[in-house]
Design a protein around this motif. Structure first.
Motif, PDB file in Angstrom:
ATOM      1  N   TRP A 106       0.816  -1.232   0.000  1.00  0.00           N
ATOM      2  CA  TRP A 106       0.000   0.000   0.000  1.00  0.00           C
ATOM      3  C   TRP A 106       0.840   1.268   0.000  1.00  0.00           C
ATOM      4  N   HIS A 107       2.149   1.128  -0.218  1.00  0.00           N
ATOM      5  CA  HIS A 107       3.008   2.321  -0.246  1.00  0.00           C
ATOM      6  C   HIS A 107       2.591   3.217  -1.413  1.00  0.00           C
ATOM      7  N   PRO A 108       2.403   4.527  -1.164  1.00  0.00           N
ATOM      8  CA  PRO A 108       1.939   5.410  -2.248  1.00  0.00           C
ATOM      9  C   PRO A 108       2.816   5.329  -3.497  1.00  0.00           C
ATOM     10  N   ASN A 109       4.118   5.133  -3.324  1.00  0.00           N
ATOM     11  CA  ASN A 109       4.994   5.077  -4.505  1.00  0.00           C
ATOM     12  C   ASN A 109       4.727   3.836  -5.365  1.00  0.00           C
ATOM     13  N   ASN A 110       4.043   2.837  -4.793  1.00  0.00           N
ATOM     14  CA  ASN A 110       3.754   1.618  -5.561  1.00  0.00           C
ATOM     15  C   ASN A 110       2.406   1.675  -6.268  1.00  0.00           C
ATOM     16  N   ARG A 111       1.662   2.730  -6.008  1.00  0.00           N
ATOM     17  CA  ARG A 111       0.319   2.861  -6.566  1.00  0.00           C
ATOM     18  C   ARG A 111       0.343   2.783  -8.105  1.00  0.00           C
ATOM     19  N   GLY A 112       1.225   3.560  -8.695  1.00  0.00           N
ATOM     20  CA  GLY A 112       1.311   3.612 -10.155  1.00  0.00           C
ATOM     21  C   GLY A 112       1.625   2.246 -10.736  1.00  0.00           C
ATOM     22  N   LEU A 113       2.477   1.515 -10.042  1.00  0.00           N
ATOM     23  CA  LEU A 113       2.861   0.181 -10.510  1.00  0.00           C
ATOM     24  C   LEU A 113       1.635  -0.729 -10.560  1.00  0.00           C
ATOM     25  N   LEU A 114       0.869  -0.732  -9.481  1.00  0.00           N
ATOM     26  CA  LEU A 114      -0.304  -1.609  -9.424  1.00  0.00           C
ATOM     27  C   LEU A 114      -1.361  -1.183 -10.439  1.00  0.00           C
ATOM     28  N   GLU A 115      -1.417   0.105 -10.711  1.00  0.00           N
ATOM     29  CA  GLU A 115      -2.460   0.589 -11.621  1.00  0.00           C
ATOM     30  C   GLU A 115      -2.152   0.290 -13.077  1.00  0.00           C
ATOM     31  N   THR A 116      -0.973  -0.241 -13.367  1.00  0.00           N
ATOM     32  CA  THR A 116      -0.693  -0.611 -14.756  1.00  0.00           C
ATOM     33  C   THR A 116      -1.530  -1.804 -15.183  1.00  0.00           C
ATOM     34  N   ILE A 117      -2.143  -2.497 -14.229  1.00  0.00           N
ATOM     35  CA  ILE A 117      -3.032  -3.616 -14.547  1.00  0.00           C
ATOM     36  C   ILE A 117      -4.464  -3.171 -14.262  1.00  0.00           C
ATOM     37  N   GLY A 118      -5.388  -3.518 -15.136  1.00  0.00           N
ATOM     38  CA  GLY A 118      -6.787  -3.101 -14.990  1.00  0.00           C
ATOM     39  C   GLY A 118      -7.308  -3.239 -13.576  1.00  0.00           C
ATOM     40  N   ALA A 119      -7.226  -4.452 -13.020  1.00  0.00           N
ATOM     41  CA  ALA A 119      -7.787  -4.679 -11.687  1.00  0.00           C
ATOM     42  C   ALA A 119      -7.072  -3.844 -10.632  1.00  0.00           C
ATOM     43  N   GLY A 120      -5.849  -3.407 -10.923  1.00  0.00           N
ATOM     44  CA  GLY A 120      -5.073  -2.624  -9.965  1.00  0.00           C
ATOM     45  C   GLY A 120      -5.752  -1.317  -9.622  1.00  0.00           C
ATOM     46  N   ASN A 121      -6.541  -0.788 -10.559  1.00  0.00           N
ATOM     47  CA  ASN A 121      -7.244   0.475 -10.285  1.00  0.00           C
ATOM     48  C   ASN A 121      -8.233   0.325  -9.148  1.00  0.00           C
ATOM     49  N   LYS A 122      -8.639  -0.910  -8.897  1.00  0.00           N
ATOM     50  CA  LYS A 122      -9.670  -1.138  -7.882  1.00  0.00           C
ATOM     51  C   LYS A 122      -9.077  -1.374  -6.507  1.00  0.00           C
ATOM     52  N   LEU A 123      -7.760  -1.443  -6.400  1.00  0.00           N
ATOM     53  CA  LEU A 123      -7.156  -1.760  -5.110  1.00  0.00           C
ATOM     54  C   LEU A 123      -7.264  -0.568  -4.175  1.00  0.00           C
ATOM     55  N   ALA A 124      -7.661  -0.815  -2.936  1.00  0.00           N
ATOM     56  CA  ALA A 124      -7.769   0.265  -1.959  1.00  0.00           C
ATOM     57  C   ALA A 124      -7.446  -0.274  -0.579  1.00  0.00           C
ATOM     58  N   ALA A 125      -6.466   0.356   0.065  1.00  0.00           N
ATOM     59  CA  ALA A 125      -6.041  -0.108   1.390  1.00  0.00           C
ATOM     60  C   ALA A 125      -7.200  -0.079   2.376  1.00  0.00           C
ATOM     61  N   ALA A 126      -8.116   0.895   2.201  1.00  0.00           N
ATOM     62  CA  ALA A 126      -9.207   1.040   3.169  1.00  0.00           C
ATOM     63  C   ALA A 126     -10.127  -0.175   3.183  1.00  0.00           C
ATOM     64  N   MET A 127     -10.259  -0.850   2.042  1.00  0.00           N
ATOM     65  CA  MET A 127     -11.153  -2.013   2.031  1.00  0.00           C
ATOM     66  C   MET A 127     -10.381  -3.313   2.240  1.00  0.00           C
ATOM     67  N   ALA A 128      -9.068  -3.230   2.178  1.00  0.00           N
ATOM     68  CA  ALA A 128      -8.235  -4.438   2.201  1.00  0.00           C
ATOM     69  C   ALA A 128      -8.361  -5.298   3.455  1.00  0.00           C
TER      70      ALA A 128
END
Ligand code: GLU
Length: 364
Positions: free
Chosen positions: A319-341
């Protein structure tokens, strides 16, 4: 039709976008054949630790799924997000923000059930898994009734929702689950959560595999078989839009069968981790209106073999903010949210992950 080799990333209707994603995933986290050798060569006991290293140098395997699904590319992204090989540039200087000393790789597997087996056998350290499968594995019920409970199974994060797709050709005479009787249907590959839930879906409609001609294939080859007219329907549970289904819908007119409130009512009693949901209209070519379906959470799981400190570090890195862009390179990555994790994981959180969510304010 291309050769049905799912290891190439799936169906004969694969578009360049798909290749880019897989190429990226393979390039980053998934050199499974070569990385273990590399990792083992650095994992020398007694070697002086990198000053940044919290856990010492360590190699970890993440169980994913078929290359044609989302577990595989998401697993590759997670591998990169949580890794910080010795000698990496510091996170604050634009380097890797993973766990110091950790090298993680994502491995293709049959899916959720296979991943649980891998964790249990110690051939995997982390894995992606449907919440229902994780629940049954931990409690030793349903599909895991014969193997017994696995009390050491823990969650690090719920990632996103996966949706059930029951795909037919648009001109097919199949309209309901009952209509599948006597037809050729790809139910999912052995070891997948898809196959487990396909069987439950059939049972909820008074059918079992002997009532149809079942095929046990990955989503990529299943899409090829549908194009070739060799099967009549296929089932897959994955983050929508499933790339293989998008590609298929561009190649031939398709329809998605409705899994409506009645289906949900029949299944939800035995299946607390299913929810009623919809596949939005327009997500797939030729499917303009929303389709009722069922969904289940995709969870990152591990075992008690992972120590508290490392579980904390992995969760924080994920959930590190610097890793956000990395995860968002995959479609499902846009849906990841630490608050719901930390919610809806089906199994308890690992103590290290819980500590992270508490400290970060995601748990009260
Ligand atoms: N949920 C699927 C399974 O466990 C895999 C989904 C995916 O690969 O994206 O069978």
């Amino acid at each position: 039709m291309r050769a049905r080799d799912s290891d190439n990333g799936g169906s004969g209707v694969v578009r360049p976008r798909r290749r880019d994603v897989l190429g990226y995933a393979l390039g980053l986290g998934l050199g499974a054949a070569t990385l273990p050798a590399l990792a083992l060569s650095v994992a020398r006991p007694g070697r002086a630790q990198d000053p940044q290293t919290a856990i010492g140098e360590r190699f970890m395997r993440i169980g994913t799924g078929s290359p044609a699904g989302y577990y595989f590319p998401i697993g590759g992204m997670i591998a990169n997000a949580i890794s910080r090989p010795p000698g990496s540039r510091p996170c604050e200087k634009g380097g890797s923000c993973g766990v110091p000393g950790l090298i993680a790789v994502a491995q293709s597997t049959g899916g959720s059930v296979d991943n649980i087996r891998g964790l249990s056998a110690g051939t995997l350290d982390l894995a992606l898994c449907q919440a229902d499968i994780a629940y049954w594995a931990r409690s030793g019920t349903a599909v895991f009734a014969d193997t017994g409970p696995m009390p050491g199974l823990y969650a690090l994060a719920r990632l996103y929702d996966e949706k059930a797709h029951l795909v037919v050709r648009a001109d097919s005479d199949l309209h309901t689950v009952e209509d599948l009787r006597g037809h050729r249907v790809a139910l999912g590959e052995e070891g997948s959560g898809t196959l487990v839930d396909a069987r439950l879906l059939l049972a909820a409609h008074g059918l079992d595999e002997s009532d149809l001609e079942p095929v046990y294939d990955k989503p990529g080859p299943a899409a090829d078989l549908l194009v070739a007219g060799e099967i009549d329907a296929f089932f897959f549970i994955g983050s929508a839009p499933v790339t293989v289904v998008s590609d298929l819908a561009e190649a031939i007119p398709i329809r998605l069968l409705t899994l409506d409130g009645e289906t949900y009512a029949r299944m939800s009693g035995d299946h607390p981790y299913l929810s009623a949901s919809q596949i939005p209209g327009g997500l797939y070519d030729g499917v303009p209106t929303p389709v009722d379906t069922l969904s289940v959470g995709a969870v990152l799981v591990t075992t008690e073999a992972l120590n508290d400190e490392t579980a904390y570090g992995i969760t924080r890195a994920l959930w590190h903010p610097n890793n956000r862009g990395l995860l968002e390179t995959i479609g499902a990555g846009n849906k990841l949210a630490a608050a719901m994790a930390p919610h809806g994981t089906g199994i308890p959180l690992h103590s290290g992950a819980r500590r992270y969510y508490l400290e970060a304010g995601y748990l009260p």
